[in-house]
Design an enzyme around this catalytic site. Structure first.
Site, PDB file in Angstrom:
ATOM      1  N   LYS A   1       0.798  -1.221   0.000  1.00 21.82           N
ATOM      2  CA  LYS A   1       0.000   0.000   0.000  1.00 21.82           C
ATOM      3  C   LYS A   1       0.833   1.273   0.000  1.00 21.82           C
ATOM      4  O   LYS A   1       0.313   2.350  -0.263  1.00 21.82           O
ATOM      5  CB  LYS A   1      -0.973   0.016   1.168  1.00 21.82           C
ATOM      6  CG  LYS A   1      -2.014  -1.060   1.137  1.00 21.82           C
ATOM      7  CD  LYS A   1      -2.834  -1.146  -0.142  1.00 21.82           C
ATOM      8  CE  LYS A   1      -3.619   0.068  -0.480  1.00 21.82           C
ATOM      9  NZ  LYS A   1      -4.743  -0.266  -1.409  1.00 21.82           N
TER      10      LYS A   1
HETATM   11  N1  PMP Z   1      -2.852  -7.368   0.844  1.00 22.75           N
HETATM   12  C1  PMP Z   1      -2.843  -6.537   1.896  1.00 22.75           C
HETATM   13  C2  PMP Z   1      -2.201  -7.008   3.171  1.00 22.75           C
HETATM   14  C3  PMP Z   1      -3.426  -5.268   1.798  1.00 22.75           C
HETATM   15  O1  PMP Z   1      -3.423  -4.428   2.861  1.00 22.75           O
HETATM   16  C4  PMP Z   1      -4.028  -4.889   0.575  1.00 22.75           C
HETATM   17  C5  PMP Z   1      -4.670  -3.537   0.412  1.00 22.75           C
HETATM   18  N2  PMP Z   1      -5.689  -3.209   1.297  1.00 22.75           N
HETATM   19  C6  PMP Z   1      -4.042  -5.788  -0.493  1.00 22.75           C
HETATM   20  C7  PMP Z   1      -3.422  -7.018  -0.328  1.00 22.75           C
HETATM   21  C8  PMP Z   1      -4.752  -5.494  -1.817  1.00 22.75           C
HETATM   22  O2  PMP Z   1      -4.239  -4.447  -2.553  1.00 22.75           O
HETATM   23  P1  PMP Z   1      -5.165  -3.518  -3.449  1.00 22.75           P
HETATM   24  O3  PMP Z   1      -5.844  -2.521  -2.550  1.00 22.75           O
HETATM   25  O4  PMP Z   1      -4.225  -2.873  -4.410  1.00 22.75           O
HETATM   26  O5  PMP Z   1      -6.190  -4.380  -4.153  1.00 22.75           O
END
Ligand code: PMP
Length: 334
Positions: A46
C-alpha cells in the site's frame, strides 16, 4: 545545476526484489515469483498507492505544504499514508472502525497519525467510516485520499509494479496473480503488462466472502458467501479502480489453503508473510497447475507477518477458527 544524490524515504517506495519461491517452483515446473512488498518503507504494497495518491494530489495542486490528509482505512493504507505523508510534511488523520485490533490502532498512533475510532457500520450507512472521512474532509478542507475510487491508486501500479515486473522478468512473465482490496494492484499492473504483451494472463485470487471471483467470472457481484480472516482484501463492489478491467481467470481461495502456503513459505523459504500473500501464492499455484509447466508467474508478497502475531501465528487463535497451521502442502494441492 546540482545533482541530487540522496533521497528521502518516500523515494524508496517500490523497486522491490522479485523472489523465487523455490519449493513451489519445483513442484509446479513453473517459475513462481513473489514481489517482496514488505520491504517498502511502511512495510506493505500500500505504500505504492499512498505515494501515488499523494504525488497526484500535489501535481493537481490539492495539497499545500503542511496540509492534512484523511482516509478511512483499517490498516496498511493508513500506515503507508502516515509514513509517506510525514516524509512529505503532511498531517495524517485516520478514521478506523473501533472493532479493529488494538495493535493496529496503537501502531497508527505510534507512527503519529491522529486516529479517530468510530463504531463499525455497513457501507450503506452514512456513519460508515469511509463516509465519515469524506465528510470531515469536506467540512475542514482536508484532502481525502479515497483509495477505493481514486484511480491515482491503480495508476501507481501501472507506473511502478507493472514496469518493474516486466523488467525483472526480461519480458518473460506469462501470468500476473493478485487478490483485490481496492483493486489498484490487479488493475494497474495487469493493464501495463497486457500492453507490453497481450498474452500475459491476469489472474484474480479472491478470498471467500468477497465478490470479485463472481464479478470476473459471471459479471455480477452476487456471490459473497463464506468468510475469510484475511485482512486488507475481500471486495464486495466494483470500485473505480476495478472498473473496465478484464481478467483471464479468477479463483476462490479458502483460508486453510492460504494458511498452509503461509506456513510452508515460513518453514521452507524463510519468508514471514500475511494471509493475503498466501491467497496470492495459492492463486499462482492453481494457475500453474491448470496451464502447465514452463510459465513465469508473478504475484505479490503484500506484507510481513509481524502485524499478525496474535492471530495467524497464534495456534490457540487459529484453533478457534478451525484452521490448522500444520497441514502439509500435499493436503491442498494434489
Ligand atoms: N494485501 C494486503 C495485506 C493489503 O493491505 C491490501 C490492500 N488493502 C491488499 C493485499 C490489496 O491491494 P489492493 O488494494 O491494491 O487491491
Amino acid at each position: 545545476m546540482s545533482i541530487v544524490r540522496y533521497q528521502g524515504v518516500d523515494r524508496y517506495v517500490g523497486n522491490t526484489p522479485l523472489i523465487r519461491l523455490r519449493h513451489l517452483s519445483k513442484l509446479t515446473g513453473c517459475e513462481i515469483l513473489g514481489k517482496a512488498e514488505f520491504v517498502n518503507p511502511g512495510g506493505s504494497v500500500k505504500d505504492r498507492a499512498a505515494y501515488g495518491i499523494i504525488t497526484d494530489a500535489e501535481q493537481q495542486g490539492l495539497l499545500k505544504p503542511g496540509a492534512t490528509i484523511i482516509e478511512g482505512t483499517a490498516g496498511n493504507t493508513g500506515i503507508g499514508l502516515t509514513v509517506i505523508g510525514h516524509a512529505r510534511g503532511y498531517q495524517i488523520v485516520i478514521v478506523i472502525p473501533e472493532t479493529q485490533s488494538p495493535e493496529k490502532l496503537s501502531l497508527l498512533r505510534t507512527l503519529g497519525a491522529e486516529v479517530i475510532a468510530v463504531p463499525e457500520k455497513p457501507y450503506r450507512d452514512p456513519e460508515n467510516y469511509n463516509h465519515i472521512a469524506r465528510r470531515l474532509a469536506e467540512e475542514r478542507g482536508w484532502f481525502w485520499a479515497n483509495q477505493f475510487d481514486n484511480t491515482a491508486n491503480r495508476e501507481a501500479h501501472y507506473r511502478s509494479t507493472g514496469p518493474e515486473i516486466w523488467k525483472q522478468t526480461s519480458g518473460e512473465v506469462s501470468g500476473f496473480i493478485a487478490s483485490v482490496g481496492t483493486g489498484g494492484t490487479l488493475a494497474g499492473a495487469s493493464l501495463y503488462l497486457k500492453e507490453q504483451n497481450p498474452n500475459v494472463a491476469a489472474v484474480c485470487a479472491d478470498p471467500y466472502g468477497a465478490a470479485m471471483w463472481s464479478w470476473f467470472t459471471n459479471g455480477n457481484t452476487d456471490t459473497n458467501d463464506g468468510d475469510s480472516i484475511a485482512e486488507g482484501i475481500g471486495q464486495g463492489r466494483v470500485t473505480k479502480n476495478i472498473e473496465g478491467i478484464t481478467v483471464d481467470k479468477a479463483y476462490r481461495i479458502d483460508d486453510q489453503t492460504a494458511l498452509t502456503i503461509v506456513y510452508q513459505l515460513l518453514r521452507e523459504e524463510g519468508l514471514f508473510l500475511g494471509l493475503s500473500s498466501g491467497i496470492n501464492v495459492a492463486g499462482a499455484v492453481r494457475f500453474a497447475k491448470e496451464r502447465g509447466r514452463g510459465q513465469t508467474l508473478v504475484t505479490l508478497l503484500c506484507d510481513s507477518g509481524h502485524k499478525y502475531q496474535s492471530t495467524l501465528f497464534n495456534r490457540e487463535w487459529l484453533a478457534t477458527k478451525n484452521l490448522d497451521p500444520g497441514l502439509p502442502l500435499e493436503s491442498i494441492f494434489r
